[in-house]
Design an enzyme around this catalytic site. Structure first.
Site, PDB file in Angstrom:
ATOM      1  N   SER A 109       0.840  -1.192   0.000  1.00 14.50           N
ATOM      2  CA  SER A 109       0.000   0.000   0.000  1.00 14.50           C
ATOM      3  C   SER A 109       0.882   1.250   0.000  1.00 14.50           C
ATOM      4  O   SER A 109       1.673   1.444  -0.918  1.00 14.50           O
ATOM      5  CB  SER A 109      -0.955  -0.034   1.195  1.00 14.50           C
ATOM      6  OG  SER A 109      -2.002   0.896   1.029  1.00 14.50           O
ATOM      7  N   GLU A 207      -2.012  -2.623  -8.121  1.00 20.16           N
ATOM      8  CA  GLU A 207      -3.225  -2.909  -7.366  1.00 20.16           C
ATOM      9  C   GLU A 207      -3.696  -1.609  -6.733  1.00 20.16           C
ATOM     10  O   GLU A 207      -2.934  -0.659  -6.616  1.00 20.16           O
ATOM     11  CB  GLU A 207      -2.967  -3.975  -6.289  1.00 20.16           C
ATOM     12  CG  GLU A 207      -2.010  -3.569  -5.186  1.00 20.16           C
ATOM     13  CD  GLU A 207      -2.636  -2.793  -4.030  1.00 20.16           C
ATOM     14  OE1 GLU A 207      -3.825  -3.003  -3.729  1.00 20.16           O
ATOM     15  OE2 GLU A 207      -1.929  -1.959  -3.423  1.00 20.16           O
ATOM     16  N   HIS A 277      -5.075  -5.352  -1.481  1.00 19.76           N
ATOM     17  CA  HIS A 277      -6.003  -5.145  -0.362  1.00 19.76           C
ATOM     18  C   HIS A 277      -7.121  -6.192  -0.444  1.00 19.76           C
ATOM     19  O   HIS A 277      -8.265  -5.881  -0.777  1.00 19.76           O
ATOM     20  CB  HIS A 277      -6.592  -3.740  -0.410  1.00 19.76           C
ATOM     21  CG  HIS A 277      -5.599  -2.652  -0.190  1.00 19.76           C
ATOM     22  ND1 HIS A 277      -4.674  -2.262  -1.147  1.00 19.76           N
ATOM     23  CD2 HIS A 277      -5.371  -1.855   0.886  1.00 19.76           C
ATOM     24  CE1 HIS A 277      -3.938  -1.268  -0.669  1.00 19.76           C
ATOM     25  NE2 HIS A 277      -4.334  -1.001   0.556  1.00 19.76           N
TER      26      HIS A 277
END
Length: 306
Positions: A109, A207, A277
């Site tokens: 992330s 992502e 995620h």
């Protein structure tokens, strides 16, 4: 490319919070998981601090980062969570210290900024995987995701095919190269900076979470205009959850966005990897050689440790 040394039971590992403040209850559960793997845990001095939306000020978060790389007792560094903040310390990191003390570094992330900067400045292989507070410490963290931590203890080829999740072929072909990338919005944030991602001849993984199709469209378009999609040898599309919108009659679908940006690249593009995620969340190394094949509908990545 420089691979870190594998972990063994009894090793000490460090925990830092280079972005937002971690949920301390979840963090404690995450630390217990590391201990269940036979590891000893050392917390960064500022992990539990708060500075607005940051886990301590920039100097404090950077000090924890440097301290863990300098500490000869620490064999690996795990990030407590993401959120926001890693980009603020990129220009003040001593990359020579990182290069002189190679060790396992894991997160995802917002940690994408650190993955890219560390790899391009030092050549160190890093790991994209679940974090202690935002993933491991939650009640729904699953066994499949836990198993992926074993690649830190033993060199292991990651073979991802449809036995793990359904995969969609968007572009045909087979290509090899280092796996690079991470969170899409974080990759876009570093465009035009010294830490802009190099995709030339690489397998670009992306992502994201909670972004509507028009936002993903804008991110992909930025990478396209910057030549990053054309430069890549292949494209790996991970999990893009939370893309739903109430205005369904006024939007393109995620599949249509994929089609617009990836179907005519004349290179392998596969979507549907449970990396990001999501649960399960399969961990992968960044910076090692890999092969992406539309014919086999598979991604094979070489080990990230030695």
């Amino acid at each position: 490319m420089m691979k870190p040394k594998r972990l063994k039971q009894g090793d000490t590992v460090g925990v830092i919070a280079p972005a937002s403040p971690p949920d301390l209850k979840n963090l404690d559960k995450g630390l217990s998981f590391l201990e269940s793997l036979g590891l000893n845990v050392k917390l960064g001095a500022h992990v539990k601090k708060k500075h607005g939306y940051l886990a301590g000020n920039d100097k404090e978060r950077m000090e924890d980062f440097h301290q863990m790389f300098q500490d000869s007792e620490v064999a690996a560094i795990f990030c407590a969570g993401g959120g926001y903040g890693t980009g603020r310390i990129l220009s003040t990191i001593d990359y020579a210290t990182v290069k002189a003390n190679p060790k396992i570094f894991l997160g995802y992330s917002d940690i994408t900024s650190l993955h890219t900067a560390i790899r391009q400045e030092t050549g160190l292989v890093t790991f994209h995987g679940p974090m202690l507070c935002s993933d491991v410490g939650k009640e729904d963290f699953d066994e499949e995701s836990k198993k992926m931590f074993q690649q830190l203890f033993q060199p292991e080829v990651i073979h991802y095919d449809e036995s793990l999740s359904p995969l969609e072929v968007i572009g045909e072909g087979e290509a090899s190269g280092e796996v690079v990338g991470g969170n899409l919005s974080l990759l876009v944030n570093t465009m035009g900076t010294p830490y802009e991602i190099d995709t030339k001849g690489k397998l670009l993984f992306m992502e994201d979470v909670g972004e509507q199709p028009y936002r993903l469209d804008s991110f992909f378009n930025q990478l396209k205009l910057a030549g990053k999609l054309e430069d890549a040898a292949g494209i790996i599309l991970g999990d893009f959850s939370g893309t739903e919108t109430e205005n369904t009659k006024e939007t393109l679908s995620l599949a249509q966005v994929y089609e617009d940006y990836f179907s005519r690249l004349n290179k392998p593009v596969l979507a549907g990897f449970k990396i990001g995620h999501c649960l399960p969340h399969y961990s992968i190394p960044f910076g090692t050689d890999a092969v992406l094949s539309s014919h086999k509908k598979a991604l094979m990545i070489q080990p990230g440790v030695y």
